[in-house]
Design a protein around this motif. Structure first.
Motif, PDB file in Angstrom:
ATOM      1  N   GLN A 176       7.220  -5.535  -8.155  1.00 39.42           N
ATOM      2  CA  GLN A 176       7.614  -6.521  -7.147  1.00 39.42           C
ATOM      3  C   GLN A 176       8.379  -5.844  -6.014  1.00 39.42           C
ATOM      4  OE1 GLN A 176       6.651  -9.772  -7.048  1.00 39.42           O
ATOM      5  NE2 GLN A 176       7.496  -9.668  -5.003  1.00 39.42           N
ATOM      6  N   LYS A 177       9.287  -4.932  -6.369  1.00 40.21           N
ATOM      7  CA  LYS A 177      10.061  -4.231  -5.342  1.00 40.21           C
ATOM      8  C   LYS A 177       9.141  -3.409  -4.444  1.00 40.21           C
ATOM      9  CE  LYS A 177      13.947  -1.048  -4.692  1.00 40.21           C
ATOM     10  NZ  LYS A 177      13.623  -0.895  -3.336  1.00 40.21           N
ATOM     11  N   LEU A 178       8.191  -2.721  -5.029  1.00 46.32           N
ATOM     12  CA  LEU A 178       7.243  -1.938  -4.237  1.00 46.32           C
ATOM     13  C   LEU A 178       6.400  -2.841  -3.349  1.00 46.32           C
ATOM     14  CD1 LEU A 178       6.057   0.688  -6.863  1.00 46.32           C
ATOM     15  CD2 LEU A 178       7.461   1.107  -4.841  1.00 46.32           C
ATOM     16  N   ALA A 179       5.972  -3.973  -3.853  1.00 45.82           N
ATOM     17  CA  ALA A 179       5.183  -4.917  -3.057  1.00 45.82           C
ATOM     18  C   ALA A 179       6.010  -5.459  -1.903  1.00 45.82           C
ATOM     19  CB  ALA A 179       4.674  -6.047  -3.931  1.00 45.82           C
ATOM     20  N   ASP A 180       7.267  -5.790  -2.156  1.00 50.66           N
ATOM     21  CA  ASP A 180       8.135  -6.316  -1.105  1.00 50.66           C
ATOM     22  C   ASP A 180       8.387  -5.274  -0.030  1.00 50.66           C
ATOM     23  OD1 ASP A 180       8.297  -8.690  -2.480  1.00 50.66           O
ATOM     24  OD2 ASP A 180      10.302  -8.317  -3.286  1.00 50.66           O
ATOM     25  N   ASP A 181       8.644  -4.030  -0.436  1.00 51.43           N
ATOM     26  CA  ASP A 181       8.936  -2.965   0.526  1.00 51.43           C
ATOM     27  C   ASP A 181       7.725  -2.589   1.358  1.00 51.43           C
ATOM     28  OD1 ASP A 181      11.484  -2.901  -0.446  1.00 51.43           O
ATOM     29  OD2 ASP A 181      11.223  -1.066  -1.625  1.00 51.43           O
ATOM     30  N   SER A 182       6.541  -2.667   0.788  1.00 45.41           N
ATOM     31  CA  SER A 182       5.355  -2.143   1.470  1.00 45.41           C
ATOM     32  C   SER A 182       4.884  -3.017   2.617  1.00 45.41           C
ATOM     33  CB  SER A 182       4.215  -1.949   0.464  1.00 45.41           C
ATOM     34  OG  SER A 182       3.786  -3.202  -0.009  1.00 45.41           O
ATOM     35  N   THR A 183       5.308  -4.271   2.676  1.00 45.02           N
ATOM     36  CA  THR A 183       4.782  -5.159   3.699  1.00 45.02           C
ATOM     37  C   THR A 183       5.751  -5.381   4.850  1.00 45.02           C
ATOM     38  OG1 THR A 183       5.558  -7.083   2.471  1.00 45.02           O
ATOM     39  CG2 THR A 183       3.295  -6.372   2.064  1.00 45.02           C
ATOM     40  N   ASP A 184       6.901  -4.732   4.860  1.00 47.96           N
ATOM     41  CA  ASP A 184       7.906  -4.983   5.886  1.00 47.96           C
ATOM     42  C   ASP A 184       7.580  -4.377   7.237  1.00 47.96           C
ATOM     43  OD1 ASP A 184       9.323  -6.438   4.085  1.00 47.96           O
ATOM     44  OD2 ASP A 184      10.825  -4.906   3.694  1.00 47.96           O
ATOM     45  N   GLU A 185       6.875  -3.279   7.261  1.00 45.97           N
ATOM     46  CA  GLU A 185       6.581  -2.587   8.508  1.00 45.97           C
ATOM     47  C   GLU A 185       5.107  -2.203   8.550  1.00 45.97           C
ATOM     48  OE1 GLU A 185       9.073   0.804   8.993  1.00 45.97           O
ATOM     49  OE2 GLU A 185      10.916  -0.367   8.953  1.00 45.97           O
ATOM     50  N   PRO A 186       4.561  -2.093   9.760  1.00 43.01           N
ATOM     51  CA  PRO A 186       3.182  -1.599   9.863  1.00 43.01           C
ATOM     52  C   PRO A 186       3.070  -0.184   9.307  1.00 43.01           C
ATOM     53  CG  PRO A 186       3.908  -2.536  11.958  1.00 43.01           C
ATOM     54  CD  PRO A 186       5.125  -2.441  11.059  1.00 43.01           C
ATOM     55  N   VAL A 187       1.932   0.105   8.713  1.00 47.80           N
ATOM     56  CA  VAL A 187       1.655   1.435   8.172  1.00 47.80           C
ATOM     57  C   VAL A 187       0.817   2.182   9.200  1.00 47.80           C
ATOM     58  CG1 VAL A 187       0.495   2.720   6.336  1.00 47.80           C
ATOM     59  CG2 VAL A 187       1.692   0.576   5.806  1.00 47.80           C
ATOM     60  N   HIS A 188       1.307   3.330   9.665  1.00 48.05           N
ATOM     61  CA  HIS A 188       0.557   4.149  10.614  1.00 48.05           C
ATOM     62  C   HIS A 188      -0.424   5.002   9.819  1.00 48.05           C
ATOM     63  CE1 HIS A 188       2.900   3.177  14.240  1.00 48.05           C
ATOM     64  NE2 HIS A 188       3.832   2.907  13.350  1.00 48.05           N
ATOM     65  N   VAL A 189      -1.695   4.779  10.051  1.00 49.87           N
ATOM     66  CA  VAL A 189      -2.748   5.455   9.293  1.00 49.87           C
ATOM     67  C   VAL A 189      -2.820   6.922   9.693  1.00 49.87           C
ATOM     68  CG1 VAL A 189      -5.242   5.535   8.922  1.00 49.87           C
ATOM     69  CG2 VAL A 189      -4.064   3.343   8.973  1.00 49.87           C
ATOM     70  N   GLY A 190      -2.850   7.789   8.662  1.00 49.05           N
ATOM     71  CA  GLY A 190      -2.899   9.215   8.911  1.00 49.05           C
ATOM     72  C   GLY A 190      -4.268   9.843   8.713  1.00 49.05           C
ATOM     73  N   SER A 191      -5.162   9.114   8.015  1.00 50.48           N
ATOM     74  CA  SER A 191      -6.483   9.684   7.751  1.00 50.48           C
ATOM     75  C   SER A 191      -7.480   8.570   7.443  1.00 50.48           C
ATOM     76  CB  SER A 191      -6.418  10.646   6.562  1.00 50.48           C
ATOM     77  OG  SER A 191      -6.192   9.924   5.363  1.00 50.48           O
ATOM     78  N   ALA A 192      -8.755   8.929   7.502  1.00 51.09           N
ATOM     79  CA  ALA A 192      -9.804   7.972   7.158  1.00 51.09           C
ATOM     80  C   ALA A 192      -9.719   7.589   5.681  1.00 51.09           C
ATOM     81  CB  ALA A 192     -11.177   8.553   7.479  1.00 51.09           C
ATOM     82  N   ASP A 193      -9.335   8.528   4.825  1.00 48.38           N
ATOM     83  CA  ASP A 193      -9.185   8.233   3.395  1.00 48.38           C
ATOM     84  C   ASP A 193      -8.070   7.213   3.165  1.00 48.38           C
ATOM     85  OD1 ASP A 193     -11.226   9.941   2.676  1.00 48.38           O
ATOM     86  OD2 ASP A 193      -9.887  11.617   2.213  1.00 48.38           O
ATOM     87  N   GLU A 194      -6.955   7.391   3.864  1.00 52.01           N
ATOM     88  CA  GLU A 194      -5.848   6.442   3.748  1.00 52.01           C
ATOM     89  C   GLU A 194      -6.297   5.053   4.234  1.00 52.01           C
ATOM     90  OE1 GLU A 194      -1.217   5.810   5.174  1.00 52.01           O
ATOM     91  OE2 GLU A 194      -2.413   7.364   6.140  1.00 52.01           O
ATOM     92  N   PHE A 195      -7.041   5.017   5.338  1.00 53.88           N
ATOM     93  CA  PHE A 195      -7.563   3.756   5.868  1.00 53.88           C
ATOM     94  C   PHE A 195      -8.427   3.062   4.820  1.00 53.88           C
ATOM     95  CE2 PHE A 195     -10.697   1.168   8.032  1.00 53.88           C
ATOM     96  CZ  PHE A 195      -9.943   0.483   8.983  1.00 53.88           C
ATOM     97  N   ALA A 196      -9.314   3.808   4.197  1.00 44.79           N
ATOM     98  CA  ALA A 196     -10.214   3.245   3.179  1.00 44.79           C
ATOM     99  C   ALA A 196      -9.421   2.699   1.997  1.00 44.79           C
ATOM    100  CB  ALA A 196     -11.219   4.292   2.727  1.00 44.79           C
ATOM    101  N   ARG A 197      -8.416   3.440   1.559  1.00 42.61           N
ATOM    102  CA  ARG A 197      -7.578   2.995   0.439  1.00 42.61           C
ATOM    103  C   ARG A 197      -6.836   1.701   0.783  1.00 42.61           C
ATOM    104  NH1 ARG A 197      -6.084   8.179  -0.025  1.00 42.61           N
ATOM    105  NH2 ARG A 197      -4.133   7.823   1.058  1.00 42.61           N
TER     106      ARG A 197
ATOM    107  N   GLU B 275       2.928  -4.838  20.345  1.00 41.58           N
ATOM    108  CA  GLU B 275       3.683  -4.150  19.294  1.00 41.58           C
ATOM    109  C   GLU B 275       4.711  -5.042  18.589  1.00 41.58           C
ATOM    110  OE1 GLU B 275       4.828  -0.910  16.859  1.00 41.58           O
ATOM    111  OE2 GLU B 275       3.150  -1.043  18.230  1.00 41.58           O
ATOM    112  N   PRO B 276       5.570  -5.779  19.294  1.00 37.13           N
ATOM    113  CA  PRO B 276       6.549  -6.624  18.583  1.00 37.13           C
ATOM    114  C   PRO B 276       5.876  -7.711  17.735  1.00 37.13           C
ATOM    115  CG  PRO B 276       7.147  -6.409  20.905  1.00 37.13           C
ATOM    116  CD  PRO B 276       5.788  -5.798  20.737  1.00 37.13           C
ATOM    117  N   THR B 277       4.765  -8.221  18.197  1.00 44.42           N
ATOM    118  CA  THR B 277       4.027  -9.242  17.443  1.00 44.42           C
ATOM    119  C   THR B 277       3.480  -8.648  16.155  1.00 44.42           C
ATOM    120  OG1 THR B 277       3.443 -10.374  19.494  1.00 44.42           O
ATOM    121  CG2 THR B 277       2.093 -10.863  17.558  1.00 44.42           C
ATOM    122  N   VAL B 278       2.919  -7.463  16.241  1.00 47.27           N
ATOM    123  CA  VAL B 278       2.359  -6.787  15.059  1.00 47.27           C
ATOM    124  C   VAL B 278       3.473  -6.485  14.060  1.00 47.27           C
ATOM    125  CG1 VAL B 278       1.223  -4.662  14.286  1.00 47.27           C
ATOM    126  CG2 VAL B 278       0.369  -5.874  16.299  1.00 47.27           C
ATOM    127  N   GLU B 279       4.616  -6.035  14.548  1.00 42.85           N
ATOM    128  CA  GLU B 279       5.748  -5.748  13.662  1.00 42.85           C
ATOM    129  C   GLU B 279       6.242  -7.021  12.984  1.00 42.85           C
ATOM    130  OE1 GLU B 279       8.607  -3.639  16.037  1.00 42.85           O
ATOM    131  OE2 GLU B 279       7.441  -1.785  15.972  1.00 42.85           O
TER     132      GLU B 279
END
Length: 133
Positions: A23-44, A67-71
């Protein structure tokens, strides 16, 4: 008391701790946009659940306005929000036929289900995300 009941207690505690950590990991992961570093990360990241992808460029004025809307969407919705810099990831932008920025794609369980081009207000985008969450 027997050792079996002690083992059950330990197992229950272990399961409870696992759930709390998930639950903690799920809560933390959605707070900020994730900047994609690779096509593999995008697919995952787009493989499961509801994911809003912002294809953008640093030099793009409308992208900066969005940007503020996306955040805010990343912080306020259950969807994962990804940011893809089209200059750094031209192949991904081409794969998803991004011809102008900002382009937002909404994925549901690995499939693109909606496309929005240009700046939109938060309520419009939140409503779109809400249809799939």
């Amino acid at each position: 008391m027997s050792d079996a009941s002690d083992g059950n207690d330990v197992e229950e505690i272990r399961e409870q701790k696992k759930e709390e950590l998930k639950q903690k990991l799920a809560d933390d992961s959605t707070d900020e946009p994730v900047h994609v570093g690779s096509a593999d990360e995008f697919a995952r990241e787009t493989a499961e659940g509801v994911v809003l992808v912002d294809f953008h460029a640093d030099w793009c004025g409308p992208c900066q306005m969005l940007e503020p809307t996306v955040e805010a969407l990343a912080a306020e919705t259950d969807a994962t929000v990804l940011k893809v810099d089209v200059d750094q990831h031209q192949q991904l932008a081409g794969q998803y036929q991004v011809q102008g920025v900002p382009t937002l794609l909404l994925f549901a369980d690995g499939e693109p289900v909606e496309r929005v081009v240009g700046v939109k207000d938060k309520d419009t985008l939140a409503g779109l995300v809400g249809q799939y969450t």
